[in-house]
Write a protein that holds these residues in place. Structure first.
Motif, short mmCIF file in Angstrom:
data_model
loop_
_atom_site.label_atom_id
_atom_site.label_comp_id
_atom_site.label_asym_id
_atom_site.label_seq_id
_atom_site.Cartn_x
_atom_site.Cartn_y
_atom_site.Cartn_z
N SER A 61 0.49 -1.01 0.19
CA SER A 61 0.28 0.30 0.09
C SER A 61 0.86 1.22 -0.05
O SER A 61 2.05 1.44 -0.27
N ALA A 62 0.31 1.86 -0.25
CA ALA A 62 1.00 3.59 -0.18
C ALA A 62 1.98 4.08 1.11
O ALA A 62 2.78 4.76 0.73
N ASP A 63 1.05 3.90 1.96
CA ASP A 63 2.62 4.03 3.22
C ASP A 63 3.47 2.77 3.43
O ASP A 63 3.89 2.66 5.13
N GLY A 64 3.79 1.68 2.54
CA GLY A 64 4.54 0.62 2.67
C GLY A 64 3.58 -0.66 3.39
O GLY A 64 4.51 -1.82 3.44
N SER A 65 2.63 0.01 3.84
CA SER A 65 2.28 -1.82 4.54
C SER A 65 1.85 -3.01 3.35
O SER A 65 1.41 -2.61 2.29
N SER B 63 -2.59 -9.92 6.94
CA SER B 63 -2.12 -8.58 6.58
C SER B 63 -1.36 -8.15 7.96
O SER B 63 -2.36 -8.51 9.12
N PRO B 64 -0.23 -8.07 8.31
CA PRO B 64 0.19 -7.44 9.61
C PRO B 64 -0.85 -6.21 10.07
O PRO B 64 -0.79 -5.46 9.47
N ALA B 65 -0.54 -6.30 11.35
CA ALA B 65 -0.81 -4.62 12.17
C ALA B 65 0.03 -3.68 10.99
O ALA B 65 1.26 -3.47 11.39
N VAL B 66 -0.61 -2.39 11.64
CA VAL B 66 0.03 -0.93 11.31
C VAL B 66 0.36 -0.84 12.39
O VAL B 66 -0.25 -0.79 14.03
#
Length: 328
Positions: A28-32, A84-87
């Motif tokens: 994703s846009a923030d690297g997630s 999908s890992p937590a952020v």
């Protein structure tokens, strides 16, 4: 990268997640990083399924079984859910949801391919949040908002049968936003989950499967997204969701009662129909996957050439105006 696997699901038969044709990691846009799966044959009309709060790709198992023979299905775990890992604390917002969907559309669809995008609950909120994103305008042929709402979710909810809106909002917000652990799946927890999220006719196998999915969601992630949902206001975005969009509700939905669906249908620029499924609760895609799949198939049939990546004029088809089609 090592992906966290969800807890063992209490699911068999149609509720057991089918084996994906392939799996990938979407950035994703923030690297997630988001876990994504592909099902069905290449070249078939594409359908992207976006799950809701506390769920995962496993939620869509019965719908995938209905559609995968002749559709290319894209699934992904929302951030912090499933694999999908937590952020970090700042990574939970409707803006992040929109970023994630945009990334999935860009990184899973072929050049020129357009999909019917289906969002359940928080997945529907994801679609609304992405209304202005060029990726949605360019890569989505049509959409389905399922068991969802744009605002005032705790005020309109029917989980706690209190008359006063202010007290009901406060109590339901506290319950749904709690970070207390759900603990193991027990007969009591299954009864509570059925009451909150399903219609009265939901069978024990369905309730057990749903409990396995929901209890696997980390409590910190659950609470972080509950805060976002509790403050949700996507009313302006509804008016900007310009693609043909159908709406689906369950008449027994306590979390997002049908008044949310009716409001959405009335405000969408290109409503492609309103379907209310009699006696179903918030988990309509699990409770009656055949009925939900019929709505998806109708969207694919109407906008199918676009979903398969062929350039056609978008005339509105059967989707202009609001219709209501109660289904059992």
């Amino acid at each position: 990268m090592v992906r966290r696997r969800p807890a063992r699901l209490l699911a068999t038969g149609p509720y057991a997640p089918p084996t994906a044709v392939s799996e990938l990691s979407v950035v994703s846009a923030d690297g997630s990083r988001l876990h994504a799966e592909l099902h069905g044959p290449d070249g078939a009309p594409a359908v992207v399924l976006v799950h809701g709060w506390t769920c995962s790709t496993a939620f869509w198992a019965p719908v995938v079984r209905e559609l995968a023979a002749d559709h290319r299905i894209v699934l992904y775990d929302q951030r912090g859910h499933g694999r999908s890992p937590a952020v970090g604390p700042g990574g939970y917002s409707t803006h992040a949801l929109a970023d994630d969907l945009a990334a999935v559309l860009e990184q899973t669809l072929a050049a020129g391919e357009r999909a019917v995008v289906v969002g359940h609950s928080m997945g529907g909120m994801t679609l609304m949040a992405a209304a202005d994103r060029p990726q949605l305008r360019e890569r989505a042929a049509a959409a389905l908002l399922c068991n969802t709402g744009a605002s005032r979710l705790t005020a309109r909810g029917r989980v706690v049968p209190l008359r006063g809106e202010r007290l009901r909002t406060r109590v339901q917000g506290a319950l749904l936003g709690s970070s207390a652990p759900f603990g193991p799946v027990t007969p009591l927890s299954k009864r509570l989950l059925k009451y909150v999220t399903m219609g009265p006719a939901a069978d024990p196998a369905l309730v057990a499967a749903c409990a396995g999915i929901v209890h696997a969601c980390p409590r910190a992630v659950r609470a972080a997204w509950a805060r976002v949902i509790g403050e949700l206001d996507l009313e302006a975005e509804v008016g900007r969701l310009a693609l043909p969009t159908a709406v689906l509700a369950g008449t027994a939905d306590r979390l997002t009662p049908p008044e949310h669906a009716r409001s959405l249908a009335a405000r969408l620029p290109r409503c492609a129909g309103l379907t209310e499924l009699d006696g179903l609760g918030h988990m309509a895609p699990l409770e009656d996957p055949a009925a939900v799949s019929r709505v998806i198939r109708d969207l694919v049939a109407t906008y199918g050439r676009e979903a398969a990546g062929q350039d056609v004029e978008r005339t509105g088809g059967a989707g202009t105006g609001t219709t209501k089609e109660p289904t059992t």
